[in-house]
Design an enzyme around this catalytic site. Sequence first.
Site, PDB file in Angstrom:
ATOM      1  N   ARG A 126       0.774  -1.309   0.086  1.00  0.00           N
ATOM      2  CA  ARG A 126      -0.004   0.084  -0.054  1.00  0.00           C
ATOM      3  C   ARG A 126       0.860   1.208   0.050  1.00  0.00           C
ATOM      4  NH1 ARG A 126      -2.482  -1.580   5.056  1.00  0.00           N
ATOM      5  NH2 ARG A 126      -1.626   0.927   5.510  1.00  0.00           N
ATOM      6  N   MET A 160      -0.857 -22.694   2.121  1.00  0.00           N
ATOM      7  CA  MET A 160       0.433 -23.027   1.136  1.00  0.00           C
ATOM      8  C   MET A 160       0.922 -24.298   1.831  1.00  0.00           C
ATOM      9  SD  MET A 160       0.139 -21.169  -1.465  1.00  0.00           S
ATOM     10  CE  MET A 160      -0.683 -19.635  -2.089  1.00  0.00           C
ATOM     11  N   HIS A 213      -5.109 -22.265  17.475  1.00  0.00           N
ATOM     12  CA  HIS A 213      -4.485 -21.166  16.960  1.00  0.00           C
ATOM     13  C   HIS A 213      -4.065 -20.224  17.972  1.00  0.00           C
ATOM     14  CE1 HIS A 213      -5.892 -22.697  12.939  1.00  0.00           C
ATOM     15  NE2 HIS A 213      -4.815 -22.014  12.598  1.00  0.00           N
ATOM     16  N   LYS A 252      -5.525 -14.436  16.830  1.00  0.00           N
ATOM     17  CA  LYS A 252      -6.446 -14.895  15.376  1.00  0.00           C
ATOM     18  C   LYS A 252      -7.837 -14.335  15.241  1.00  0.00           C
ATOM     19  CE  LYS A 252      -7.623 -18.720  12.180  1.00  0.00           C
ATOM     20  NZ  LYS A 252      -7.060 -18.046  10.903  1.00  0.00           N
TER      21      LYS A 252
HETATM   22  P1  NAD Z   1      -0.327  -8.723   6.681  1.00  0.00           P
HETATM   23  O1  NAD Z   1      -1.455  -8.029   7.205  1.00  0.00           O
HETATM   24  O2  NAD Z   1       0.902  -8.953   7.924  1.00  0.00           O
HETATM   25  O3  NAD Z   1      -0.113  -8.189   5.400  1.00  0.00           O
HETATM   26  C1  NAD Z   1      -0.580  -7.863   4.391  1.00  0.00           C
HETATM   27  C2  NAD Z   1       0.187  -6.883   3.662  1.00  0.00           C
HETATM   28  O4  NAD Z   1      -0.508  -6.533   2.458  1.00  0.00           O
HETATM   29  C3  NAD Z   1       0.429  -5.618   4.506  1.00  0.00           C
HETATM   30  O5  NAD Z   1       1.555  -5.078   4.454  1.00  0.00           O
HETATM   31  C4  NAD Z   1      -0.678  -4.596   3.868  1.00  0.00           C
HETATM   32  O6  NAD Z   1      -0.105  -3.112   3.982  1.00  0.00           O
HETATM   33  C5  NAD Z   1      -0.838  -5.257   2.527  1.00  0.00           C
HETATM   34  N1  NAD Z   1      -1.694  -4.734   1.612  1.00  0.00           N
HETATM   35  C6  NAD Z   1      -3.048  -4.527   1.994  1.00  0.00           C
HETATM   36  N2  NAD Z   1      -3.949  -4.090   1.249  1.00  0.00           N
HETATM   37  C7  NAD Z   1      -3.074  -3.722   0.130  1.00  0.00           C
HETATM   38  C8  NAD Z   1      -3.361  -3.200  -1.109  1.00  0.00           C
HETATM   39  N3  NAD Z   1      -4.621  -2.674  -1.302  1.00  0.00           N
HETATM   40  N4  NAD Z   1      -2.529  -3.186  -1.876  1.00  0.00           N
HETATM   41  C9  NAD Z   1      -1.177  -3.593  -1.672  1.00  0.00           C
HETATM   42  N5  NAD Z   1      -0.820  -4.067  -0.345  1.00  0.00           N
HETATM   43  C10 NAD Z   1      -1.862  -4.008   0.597  1.00  0.00           C
HETATM   44  O7  NAD Z   1      -0.878 -10.017   6.578  1.00  0.00           O
HETATM   45  P2  NAD Z   1      -0.330 -11.602   6.392  1.00  0.00           P
HETATM   46  O8  NAD Z   1      -0.306 -12.503   7.734  1.00  0.00           O
HETATM   47  O9  NAD Z   1       0.775 -11.345   5.695  1.00  0.00           O
HETATM   48  O10 NAD Z   1      -1.451 -12.152   5.489  1.00  0.00           O
HETATM   49  C11 NAD Z   1      -1.689 -11.634   4.201  1.00  0.00           C
HETATM   50  C12 NAD Z   1      -2.901 -12.380   3.613  1.00  0.00           C
HETATM   51  O11 NAD Z   1      -2.472 -13.682   3.188  1.00  0.00           O
HETATM   52  C13 NAD Z   1      -4.198 -12.740   4.370  1.00  0.00           C
HETATM   53  O12 NAD Z   1      -5.314 -12.450   3.432  1.00  0.00           O
HETATM   54  C14 NAD Z   1      -3.980 -13.635   5.321  1.00  0.00           C
HETATM   55  O13 NAD Z   1      -5.187 -14.420   5.558  1.00  0.00           O
HETATM   56  C15 NAD Z   1      -3.311 -14.771   3.981  1.00  0.00           C
HETATM   57  N6  NAD Z   1      -2.493 -15.724   4.525  1.00  0.00           N
HETATM   58  C16 NAD Z   1      -2.693 -17.026   3.646  1.00  0.00           C
HETATM   59  C17 NAD Z   1      -1.768 -17.981   3.736  1.00  0.00           C
HETATM   60  C18 NAD Z   1      -1.898 -19.086   2.990  1.00  0.00           C
HETATM   61  O14 NAD Z   1      -1.093 -20.274   3.356  1.00  0.00           O
HETATM   62  N7  NAD Z   1      -2.511 -19.105   2.069  1.00  0.00           N
HETATM   63  C19 NAD Z   1      -0.864 -17.955   5.055  1.00  0.00           C
HETATM   64  C20 NAD Z   1      -1.074 -16.756   5.914  1.00  0.00           C
HETATM   65  C21 NAD Z   1      -1.786 -15.724   5.469  1.00  0.00           C
END
Ligand code: NAD
Length: 285
Positions: free
Chosen positions: A46, A140, A171, A175
């Site tokens: 962002r 993942m 968890h 969470k």
């Molecule tokens: P986080 O909040 O630490 O990081 C998210 C990042 O995305 C932040 O830096 C934020 O500023 C950025 N962001 C938000 N909106 C944005 C936009 N419009 N444009 C660009 N950047 C933007 O969260 P996280 O723990 O890193 O998780 C991120 C996502 O991944 C969540 O949806 C979470 O549920 C998901 N997740 C998925 C898995 C998986 O295995 N698939 C694992 C962990 C987290």
Amino acid sequence: MTPPTAPTAPVSLLLVGAAGRMGRAIARLALVGDPPGLSILAAFDRPDVPGIGTDVAALSGLPPCGVPLSSADGFATFLSSPLPPRTVVVDFSSPDSVRDRLPAIASARVPWVVGTTGIPPVTQALLDGLPSAVLQAANMSLGVNLLRSLVALAASALKDRGFDCEIVERHHRLKKDAPSGTALFLGQAVADSYGWSLPETAVHGRSGLPGPRPGREIGFHAVRGGDILGDHSVLFAASGELLELSHRITSRDTLARGALLAALFLAGKTSGHYSMNDVLGIPSP
Ligand code: NAD
């Protein structure tokens, strides 16, 4: 004589959400070569996030790699410039960000690993309709995705044989959602194998006097506390025996490494929608 095979070009990553917990873990693992064969081409977050302009390696405590954290406002322009052939977008950001990235990714036709969760149906429908290659997974971890297949196999074998299915997830105390998306993903595997609707048969926790357990239920139980990264157990309980299939995450890096394995799998693909089962090389649900 066998002709020499051309060395495979490294996969160039475009990270979205690069300043987040997952984004930083993904960048760190890619930079230290775990797994090998990846480099970071660009990293976005962002525009108002602290650290825009900072080297992405420095965000993970590593020596600079020459790639600054950029504002996501520049993502579409970046994608419209010539990209290395094995470029992959790896997205762990927010549902709004996924929606906003869709048009540029659709026109650049660059492969997209989507780890972001909580994507609303409208955005999901657009994602499902993308003609380019997409690998989407709510978790993942290779182990959790294999667990889903094992759970589906168990449910198919035990259907109508007197086994009650209960799912217990644990968890950390921070969470936000319950039950976890992974618990629902596992519950969906059971419901699909049984031919049931999950919303109609899911029961979340029990209290008071629920009485004898009906057979047509899938129970969910969410434990919260401390810093537990993520435990999931699927129980099939019958009179005289209990089958329990369990998985535990002991490091967040597991998820980041899975995302990088997904990027290696997706690199060079021009179409198709994939899951982590494709990375594992097992049939998709
Ligand atoms: P986080 O909040 O630490 O990081 C998210 C990042 O995305 C932040 O830096 C934020 O500023 C950025 N962001 C938000 N909106 C944005 C936009 N419009 N444009 C660009 N950047 C933007 O969260 P996280 O723990 O890193 O998780 C991120 C996502 O991944 C969540 O949806 C979470 O549920 C998901 N997740 C998925 C898995 C998986 O295995 N698939 C694992 C962990 C987290």
